[in-house]
Design an enzyme around this catalytic site. Structure first.
Site, mmCIF file in Angstrom:
data_model
loop_
_atom_site.group_PDB
_atom_site.id
_atom_site.type_symbol
_atom_site.label_atom_id
_atom_site.label_comp_id
_atom_site.label_asym_id
_atom_site.label_seq_id
_atom_site.Cartn_x
_atom_site.Cartn_y
_atom_site.Cartn_z
ATOM 1 N N CYS A 156 44.716 -47.042 81.158
ATOM 2 C CA CYS A 156 46.155 -47.036 80.848
ATOM 3 C C CYS A 156 46.960 -47.828 81.883
ATOM 4 C CB CYS A 156 46.680 -45.612 80.780
ATOM 5 S SG CYS A 156 45.875 -44.623 79.503
ATOM 6 N N HIS A 157 46.685 -47.586 83.175
ATOM 7 C CA HIS A 157 47.450 -48.257 84.227
ATOM 8 C C HIS A 157 46.560 -48.844 85.313
ATOM 9 C CE1 HIS A 157 50.288 -45.423 82.350
ATOM 10 N NE2 HIS A 157 51.069 -46.478 82.392
ATOM 11 N N GLY A 158 45.239 -48.771 85.135
ATOM 12 C CA GLY A 158 44.333 -49.458 86.042
ATOM 13 C C GLY A 158 43.938 -48.703 87.295
#
Length: 191
Positions: A156-158
């Site tokens: 989702c955001h790494g």
């Protein structure tokens, strides 16, 4: 037209012979105390029942209590593999780590980590890594055996987590959470 005799024809009987001798202002006091006491008792019983029903409705239901603890047979998890179980509506990652993975987790310099924890602080037995599968950034579910450090990766955001579930790269502020658990032989009890 009317005679005076017809107006005074009603005779009121005298009941003074039937009255009690001490029928003064204390005569109704016993009855009043009895009524006040009975009303107070009835009010207390109704209040207790209402509070009991309210608190019973607030307590956990049977399905929630059933999920309070989860038991997992660790003998069915091969070395080097992950298993995901559901506990309290959340995914729990269980990893049977290899000796190489344990050595890799212990070789990390803890001072370089955003949320410094040694591997021994995160596990009760080195070969078993048990943690909640919820990213500490925004609550996504990371993917196992992925990312730059061979642990877990949240696409989702790494956020990248290592084999010990410690945050190594990305926006997540904390390591993956460790739930309360016990291991007895081949039996794992979470909760």
């Amino acid at each position: 037209m009317y005679s005076s005799y017809s107006r005074n024809s009603t005779v009121v009987p005298d009941f003074s012979a039937y009255k009690k001798e001490n029928s003064g202002e204390d005569s109704g006091r016993s009855f009043s105390y009895f009524m006040v006491g009975t009303t107070g008792l009835a009010t207390a019983v109704v209040a207790k029942a209402t509070v009991y029903d309210f608190l019973t409705n607030l307590s956990a239901s049977a399905d929630v209590l059933a999920l309070a603890k989860v038991e997992v047979d660790l003998a069915n998890i091969p070395e080097g593999k992950n298993v995901v179980v559901k506990w309290r509506g959340k995914p729990v990652f269980i990893r049977h780590r290899t000796s190489d993975e344990i050595a890799e987790a212990n070789s990390v310099n803890v001072t370089d980590l955003r949320d410094p924890q040694t591997d021994s602080e995160r596990v009760k037995q080195p070969e078993w890594m048990i943690m909640l599968g919820i990213c500490t950034h925004l609550g996504c579910v990371p993917i196992g055996e992925a990312g730059d450090y061979g642990g877990w990766y949240c696409p989702c955001h790494g956020s990248h987590y290592d084999i010990s579930g410690r945050i190594r790269k990305g926006p997540a502020p904390l390591n993956l959470e460790i739930p309360e658990y016990t291991i007895e032989g081949d039996s794992l009890v979470i909760g």
